[in-house]
Enzyme design. Structure first.
Site, PDB file in Angstrom:
ATOM      1  N   GLN A 137     -16.860   0.851  48.923  1.00  0.00           N
ATOM      2  CA  GLN A 137     -15.680   1.047  48.071  1.00  0.00           C
ATOM      3  C   GLN A 137     -14.689   2.035  48.681  1.00  0.00           C
ATOM      4  OE1 GLN A 137     -18.326   2.853  44.871  1.00  0.00           O
ATOM      5  NE2 GLN A 137     -16.476   4.044  44.490  1.00  0.00           N
ATOM      6  N   CYS A 143     -16.162   1.547  41.841  1.00  0.00           N
ATOM      7  CA  CYS A 143     -17.571   1.132  41.718  1.00  0.00           C
ATOM      8  C   CYS A 143     -17.764   0.081  40.628  1.00  0.00           C
ATOM      9  CB  CYS A 143     -18.434   2.343  41.422  1.00  0.00           C
ATOM     10  SG  CYS A 143     -17.913   3.222  39.941  1.00  0.00           S
ATOM     11  N   HIS A 316     -20.755   6.524  37.468  1.00  0.00           N
ATOM     12  CA  HIS A 316     -20.885   5.587  38.580  1.00  0.00           C
ATOM     13  C   HIS A 316     -21.498   4.272  38.076  1.00  0.00           C
ATOM     14  CE1 HIS A 316     -20.889   4.353  42.655  1.00  0.00           C
ATOM     15  NE2 HIS A 316     -22.188   4.454  42.873  1.00  0.00           N
TER      16      HIS A 316
END
Ligand SMILES: *[C@@H]1O[C@H](CO)[C@@H](O)[C@H](O)[C@H]1NC(C)=O
Ligand SMILES: *[C@@H]1O[C@H](CO)[C@@H](O)[C@H](O)[C@H]1NC(C)=O
Ligand SMILES: *[C@@H]1O[C@H](CO)[C@@H](O)[C@H](O)[C@H]1NC(C)=O
Ligand SMILES: *[C@@H]1O[C@H](CO)[C@@H](O)[C@H](O)[C@H]1NC(C)=O
Length: 373
Positions: A137, A143, A316
């Site tokens: 990424q 993410c 995340h």
């Protein structure tokens, strides 16, 4: 042409600077900053920046050494990977999403799964060829897009289609899905939610292939404009510069949607790691959110942080692809096998193992999957 030459001169210069400073830190057992720069093809725009980065690198070197000592007994290792020139704070800002409290999803979304009679001791969807290569990424909070397409790629392949990497950039550029109940929104490089991204793909009518609409946001190779519904209150101010050539309006080509791929619905899995195990086996790779505490420097082992890893602060999104149990000296450690989107140089070829059965770091809080037509 002139700009190109200037660029390569400055690159050379910084590179030399990196080499020059090698001598200073050569008594450390870890890679010197210079060697690290070379290994990760790093260059900086100014000398000041290079010096700043070196000082960050040095304090990270201390941190990594300290972590390796602290976690030796637990068989977890850390390394000065390609994130070693970012402080923990910078890493949070650039790569992670701002921490979000998990919210219960609508009741009717939760599906129950039960384990088969004899569940396998270890399980890995990669063996069944439904997991695409590890992506990177870069420096962007995207993410959520990688976690989403990871799940959809799995569902598509499990439906008997060719395993295909799908476009994360399409989600980053185009998806502005807003959940008015939870006040969640997909905000491109500033974070988002997989369950909203499923809704986006469903409403848009499909998704392109990675090769047709390649990722560029976190690579510094494009300056995309934010999706049309961008809400400043939710997402913050949009990036200062954007070039319409890179916008969704300009790039999205519905005629290139993967033919036959459409999302019918999506489901959520109860906050129960046995149900998660059952869902993983029956449904396929699952999108999960976690608190990524200290994962920046993770190298190997079953991640079971000593520090409190608050399950109410999810920053995340990743992809659950398997599970197993690592035989330890003192006790066995059940783990989840998880695909990350930080490149193959991070962790164990881009993957990590997370302790299973303790709800650590919120791994059981927001588990979802798309359901394809
Ligand atoms: C799937 O992959 C095989 C082998 O690469 C190829 O021959 C076939 O045309 C592909 N099918 C589709 C629908 O793309
Ligand atoms: C933007 O977000 C704020 C706060 O969540 C909300 O009150 C407002 O209605 C949103 N604006 C639009 C146009 O949806
Ligand atoms: C936008 O990007 C295109 C393609 O890289 C470039 O040709 C163009 O000059 C850029 N426009 C602006 C205003 O920067
Ligand atoms: C330590 O971790 C490595 C990498 O995960 C694993 O291969 C090894 O079996 C572990 N050893 C012990 C004693 O747990």
């Amino acid at each position: 042409m002139a700009a190109k030459i200037a660029e390569s001169i400055s690159f050379l210069f910084i590179f030399l600077l990196c080499s020059f400073q090698l001598a200073v830190s050569s008594n450390e057992p870890q890679l010197s900053f210079t060697d690290w720069c070379k290994l990760h093809s790093k260059s900086y725009r100014t000398i000041t920046e290079a010096k700043e980065r070196e000082s960050v690198y040095k304090s990270n070197a201390d941190l990594v050494q300290q972590l390796n000592n602290e976690y030796r007994e637990r068989n977890v290792t850390f390394s000065l990977n390609h994130f070693a020139d970012l402080s923990i704070e910078e890493f949070k800002k650039l790569v992670l999403m701002s921490p979000q409290k998990p919210q219960p999803l609508p009741k009717q979304r939760y599906h129950s799964f039960s384990l088969p009679q004899d569940p396998p001791n270890t399980f890995d969807w990669r063996d069944k060829h439904v997991v695409t290569s590890v992506k990177n990424q870069g420096s962007a909070g995207t993410c959520w897009a990688f976690s989403t397409v990871g799940n959809v790629e799995g569902q598509w392949a499990l439906g008997g289609h060719n395993l295909t990497s799908l476009s994360t950039e399409q989600l980053v550029d185009c998806d502005d899905t807003y959940d008015h109940n939870n006040l969640h929104m997909d905000c491109g490089v500033f974070g988002g939610w997989p369950y909203l991204a499923y809704e986006y793909i469903k409403n848009e009518g499909g998704i392109e292939r990675e090769e047709d609409y390649p990722y560029c946001s976190g690579q510094g190779t494009c300056f995309p404009c934010v999706p049309s519904g961008w809400n400043k209150t939710r997402c913050g101010p949009p990036p200062l510069y954007c070039n319409d050539t890179f916008s969704c309006t300009h790039k999205l080509d519905k005629s290139k949607f993967v033919q036959g791929l459409s999302i019918k619905s999506w489901i959520a899995i109860q906050k129960d790691e046995v149900e998660m195990q059952a869902a993983l086996i029956k449904q396929g790779p699952l999108s999960v959110l976690i608190n990524a505490l200290l994962l920046q420097f993770y190298r190997s082992g079953v991640w079971d942080p000593i520090l409190k890893c608050n399950p109410q602060e999810l920053d995340h999104a990743v992809l659950l692809v398997g599970y197993g149990t690592e035989k330890g000296l003192l006790e066995d450690k059940p783990y989840w096998l998880i695909k990350n989107s930080w490149g193959i140089k991070w962790g164990m070829d881009g993957y990590f193992k997370m302790i299973r059965g303790k709800g650590k770091c919120g791994v059981d809080q927001q588990v979802t999957s798309a359901v394809l037509q």
